[in-house]
Design a protein around this motif. Structure first.
Motif, PDB file in Angstrom:
ATOM      1  N   LEU A  94       7.427 -21.411  68.357  1.00 42.91           N
ATOM      2  CA  LEU A  94       8.117 -20.180  68.736  1.00 42.91           C
ATOM      3  C   LEU A  94       9.531 -20.461  69.223  1.00 42.91           C
ATOM      4  CD1 LEU A  94       5.449 -17.992  70.588  1.00 42.91           C
ATOM      5  CD2 LEU A  94       6.345 -17.761  68.267  1.00 42.91           C
ATOM      6  N   GLY A  98      12.656 -18.804  67.633  1.00 43.18           N
ATOM      7  CA  GLY A  98      13.479 -17.995  68.526  1.00 43.18           C
ATOM      8  C   GLY A  98      14.960 -18.210  68.324  1.00 43.18           C
ATOM      9  N   TYR A 124      11.544 -12.016  74.847  1.00 37.79           N
ATOM     10  CA  TYR A 124      12.574 -12.517  73.940  1.00 37.79           C
ATOM     11  C   TYR A 124      12.392 -11.977  72.528  1.00 37.79           C
ATOM     12  CZ  TYR A 124      15.632 -15.793  71.519  1.00 37.79           C
ATOM     13  OH  TYR A 124      16.617 -16.342  70.745  1.00 37.79           O
ATOM     14  N   PHE A 125      11.168 -12.036  72.007  1.00 41.69           N
ATOM     15  CA  PHE A 125      10.950 -11.614  70.628  1.00 41.69           C
ATOM     16  C   PHE A 125      10.922 -10.090  70.499  1.00 41.69           C
ATOM     17  CE2 PHE A 125       9.511 -16.003  70.238  1.00 41.69           C
ATOM     18  CZ  PHE A 125      10.156 -16.360  69.058  1.00 41.69           C
ATOM     19  N   LEU A 129      13.602  -9.316  67.671  1.00 43.09           N
ATOM     20  CA  LEU A 129      13.136  -8.755  66.413  1.00 43.09           C
ATOM     21  C   LEU A 129      13.709  -7.356  66.193  1.00 43.09           C
ATOM     22  CD1 LEU A 129      11.372  -9.015  63.915  1.00 43.09           C
ATOM     23  CD2 LEU A 129       9.441  -8.126  65.242  1.00 43.09           C
TER      24      LEU A 129
END
Length: 222
Positions: A94, A98, A124-125, A129
């Motif tokens: 990840l 990232g 964070y994602f 995204l």
């Protein structure tokens, strides 16, 4: 994840006209909507994409464009070195993924989050995204409807990119500690843009800002 989407929301709104503008300008340079979508999906670096358009001509100078994008995006190495220390909760896979979603906006909000709380993958994602999808969608729509936009300067869309970065800088403002690096980077970037043109102004401004930040940083007590 919700917190990440909430924090990035203002930048999402600011990126909408920038994405439309990029798509519209790219079609004027001869790129198809599909090529615009692929560029935004894979390169995913607004500053580098706009600078590449400035150098774009037919036939495309592939080596020059590649070098320019690489030079501009070298700042991501420094951003990654700073952010990786806050990604202790990220599994290795990840963490590598990232960095694909790391742009100036997601880096800035991640650093600000890490200053007051633990940076989690979900935050964070969730942020990264959504911002990536927003950029790809808006630039593609800009390419499809570029003729409807008309002259970007007429509606002030050409300033949207600058306004977004002013907002990011304001979020980190700490008086003199940030004033000298910011002003130094701005002056150096403007001078190099006039003297050398893109992409040297971005790399040069970044280098001057880093040196200024290092020289003005307070010394840690032993």
């Amino acid at each position: 994840m919700t917190a990440g989407v909430r924090d990035i929301a203002p930048a999402l709104v600011a990126a909408v006209p920038i994405g439309f503008l990029y798509g519209a300008l790219a079609t004027l340079k001869g790129l198809s909507p599909v090529e615009v979508m692929l560029t935004s999906s894979l390169v995913y670096a607004g500053g580098a994409q706009f600078s590449a358009l400035e150098l774009w001509k037919q036939p495309a100078p592939v080596l020059l464009l590649t070098f320019s994008v690489l030079l501009i995006n070298l700042r991501h190495v420094l951003m990654g070195m700073s952010l990786v220390r806050k990604m202790q909760l990220f599994p290795q896979r990840l963490r590598a993924l990232g960095f694909f979603f790391m742009v100036d906006e997601t880096w800035a909000f991640s650093e600000r989050r890490a200053a007051g709380a633990v940076l989690r993958p979900s935050y964070y994602f969730g942020m990264g995204l959504v911002f990536w999808l927003n950029w790809v969608l808006c630039s593609t729509l800009g390419a499809l409807g570029g003729s409807l936009l008309g002259d970007p300067k007429r509606i002030g869309a050409d300033f949207a990119f600058t306004a977004l970065f002013i907002g990011l800088i304001a979020g980190f403002w700490k008086g003199r500690a940030t004033a000298i690096p910011v002003v130094g980077a701005a002056v150096a970037s403007a001078a190099l843009y006039v003297l050398c043109g893109p992409p040297w102004h971005i790399a040069g401004g970044a280098c001057v800002g880093i040196v200024a930040a290092y020289l003005t940083a307070p010394e840690e007590s032993a």
